[in-house]
Design a protein around this motif. Structure first.
Motif, PDB file in Angstrom:
ATOM      1  N   GLN A  21       0.819  -1.209   0.000  1.00  0.00           N
ATOM      2  CA  GLN A  21       0.000   0.000   0.000  1.00  0.00           C
ATOM      3  C   GLN A  21       0.853   1.260   0.000  1.00  0.00           C
ATOM      4  OE1 GLN A  21      -2.944  -0.969   3.192  1.00  0.00           O
ATOM      5  NE2 GLN A  21      -4.430  -0.470   1.608  1.00  0.00           N
ATOM      6  N   GLU A  22       1.987   1.230   0.662  1.00  0.00           N
ATOM      7  CA  GLU A  22       2.895   2.377   0.611  1.00  0.00           C
ATOM      8  C   GLU A  22       3.376   2.602  -0.814  1.00  0.00           C
ATOM      9  OE1 GLU A  22       5.114   2.965   4.878  1.00  0.00           O
ATOM     10  OE2 GLU A  22       5.825   1.374   3.588  1.00  0.00           O
ATOM     11  N   ARG A  24       1.877   1.615  -3.586  1.00  0.00           N
ATOM     12  CA  ARG A  24       0.733   2.052  -4.412  1.00  0.00           C
ATOM     13  C   ARG A  24       0.424   3.515  -4.189  1.00  0.00           C
ATOM     14  NH1 ARG A  24      -3.817  -1.892  -3.720  1.00  0.00           N
ATOM     15  NH2 ARG A  24      -2.744  -2.867  -5.480  1.00  0.00           N
ATOM     16  N   HIS A  25       0.254   3.928  -2.942  1.00  0.00           N
ATOM     17  CA  HIS A  25      -0.212   5.279  -2.666  1.00  0.00           C
ATOM     18  C   HIS A  25       0.885   6.330  -2.791  1.00  0.00           C
ATOM     19  CE1 HIS A  25      -4.016   3.558  -1.759  1.00  0.00           C
ATOM     20  NE2 HIS A  25      -3.619   2.966  -0.643  1.00  0.00           N
ATOM     21  N   PRO A  31       4.416   8.448   0.881  1.00  0.00           N
ATOM     22  CA  PRO A  31       3.997   7.103   1.276  1.00  0.00           C
ATOM     23  C   PRO A  31       3.835   6.917   2.776  1.00  0.00           C
ATOM     24  CG  PRO A  31       6.299   7.101   0.628  1.00  0.00           C
ATOM     25  CD  PRO A  31       5.747   8.441   0.261  1.00  0.00           C
ATOM     26  N   TRP A  34       0.085   7.991   3.990  1.00  0.00           N
ATOM     27  CA  TRP A  34      -1.084   7.679   3.168  1.00  0.00           C
ATOM     28  C   TRP A  34      -2.319   7.388   4.019  1.00  0.00           C
ATOM     29  CZ3 TRP A  34      -4.032   3.309   3.324  1.00  0.00           C
ATOM     30  CH2 TRP A  34      -3.489   2.173   3.947  1.00  0.00           C
ATOM     31  N   LYS A  35      -2.157   6.640   5.117  1.00  0.00           N
ATOM     32  CA  LYS A  35      -3.329   6.311   5.936  1.00  0.00           C
ATOM     33  C   LYS A  35      -3.827   7.541   6.689  1.00  0.00           C
ATOM     34  CE  LYS A  35      -5.243   2.886   9.059  1.00  0.00           C
ATOM     35  NZ  LYS A  35      -6.110   3.891   9.708  1.00  0.00           N
ATOM     36  N   ARG A  38      -5.743   9.490   4.218  1.00  0.00           N
ATOM     37  CA  ARG A  38      -7.026   8.829   3.951  1.00  0.00           C
ATOM     38  C   ARG A  38      -8.030   9.152   5.052  1.00  0.00           C
ATOM     39  NH1 ARG A  38      -7.509   2.453   2.682  1.00  0.00           N
ATOM     40  NH2 ARG A  38      -7.120   3.315   0.608  1.00  0.00           N
ATOM     41  N   THR A  63      -5.137   6.519  -6.716  1.00  0.00           N
ATOM     42  CA  THR A  63      -5.109   5.133  -6.238  1.00  0.00           C
ATOM     43  C   THR A  63      -6.200   4.852  -5.201  1.00  0.00           C
ATOM     44  OG1 THR A  63      -3.511   5.784  -4.556  1.00  0.00           O
ATOM     45  CG2 THR A  63      -2.622   4.935  -6.633  1.00  0.00           C
ATOM     46  N   ARG A  65      -6.489   6.432  -2.432  1.00  0.00           N
ATOM     47  CA  ARG A  65      -5.928   6.633  -1.097  1.00  0.00           C
ATOM     48  C   ARG A  65      -7.007   7.171  -0.161  1.00  0.00           C
ATOM     49  NH1 ARG A  65      -1.533  11.362  -0.410  1.00  0.00           N
ATOM     50  NH2 ARG A  65      -3.283  12.433  -1.391  1.00  0.00           N
ATOM     51  N   GLU A  95      -7.188  -1.567  -5.506  1.00  0.00           N
ATOM     52  CA  GLU A  95      -7.498  -1.203  -4.123  1.00  0.00           C
ATOM     53  C   GLU A  95      -8.949  -1.554  -3.788  1.00  0.00           C
ATOM     54  OE1 GLU A  95      -5.934   0.833  -0.526  1.00  0.00           O
ATOM     55  OE2 GLU A  95      -5.071  -0.180  -2.269  1.00  0.00           O
TER      56      GLU A  95
END
Length: 224
Positions: A21-22, A24-25, A31, A34-35, A38, A63, A65, A95
């Motif tokens: 996920q790091e 990807r986002h 990175p 990202w959370k 989000r 992506t 995110r 995702e």
């Protein structure tokens, strides 16, 4: 050329981060946050009255995110995401699959130019997180025309922008521009929108310990 640029970014990112996920986002931002980003995006929209029944357009969804919790929350089919990069949008589809949200039927749309979009939907809310400052003036003008045409009466468009006098730059293949409040006031006036300055990202709770938290301002545009 674009595919080569994205591949180079992906290769560089893989050397710096570990999780899928790091990686990807990181195609749409830092990175390591990202959370956090989000969670901020979704909570911001909830705080501003996002309802499950609302139709939401996410300009520059990338992506997903920020899009995943929006898709999960909204009624089936009510999420629409736009992005100009096919490979990035493909990652967004992955995702969705990874989150097992295919049943919510999100609408992910590859954008070439705002003037070519033909979406027969009126939106209650439109969101553009870290997007407008990557648009050249002409594209920004087309974006606002699309927003005005696509919002219901009383609908709102939220977007964070770089405000102030700083040197413009680049991020990947996109410009990074700083504009005056007057620029956005003029675009709003031309497109039947009222604009409200909501405050800096930091004032709204987005604290990543970066200068952008204070340089970026959240604007609210309401269709009148």
């Amino acid at each position: 050329m674009l595919t080569k640029t994205i591949s180079l970014v992906r290769s560089t990112i893989k050397k710096m981060v570990k999780s899928k996920q790091e990686i990807r986002h990181a195609l749409v931002g830092a990175p390591n946050v990202w959370k956090y980003t989000r969670d901020f995006q979704f909570q911001f929209l909830l705080d501003k009255g996002l309802q499950k029944t609302d139709k939401l357009m996410d300009i520059g969804c990338g992506t997903l995110r920020g899009g995943i919790p929006m898709i999960k929350y909204l009624d089936t089919g009510n999420y629409y995401g736009l992005d100009v990069r096919k490979e990035v949008l493909d990652e967004g589809e992955k995702e969705v699959k990874g989150a097992q949200l295919e049943g919510k039927k999100p609408n992910l749309i590859l954008l070439n130019h705002f003037s070519e979009l033909n979406i027969d939907v009126q939106f209650d809310k439109i969101f553009a997180f870290s997007v407008l400052f990557h648009l050249e003036d002409e594209i920004a003008a087309s974006c606002f025309q699309f927003v005005s045409k696509s919002l219901v009466s009383g609908g709102v468009f939220y977007a964070n922008v770089n405000m102030g006098v700083f040197e413009d730059g680049n991020w990947v293949e996109f410009p990074v521009v700083f504009r005056s409040q007057e620029f956005y006031n003029n675009l709003a006036a031309k497109n039947g929108l009222e604009v409200l300055v909501m405050g800096s990202m930091l004032e709204l709770g987005h604290d990543t310990k970066k200068n952008s938290d204070t340089q970026q301002i959240m604007l609210k545009f309401t269709k009148v």
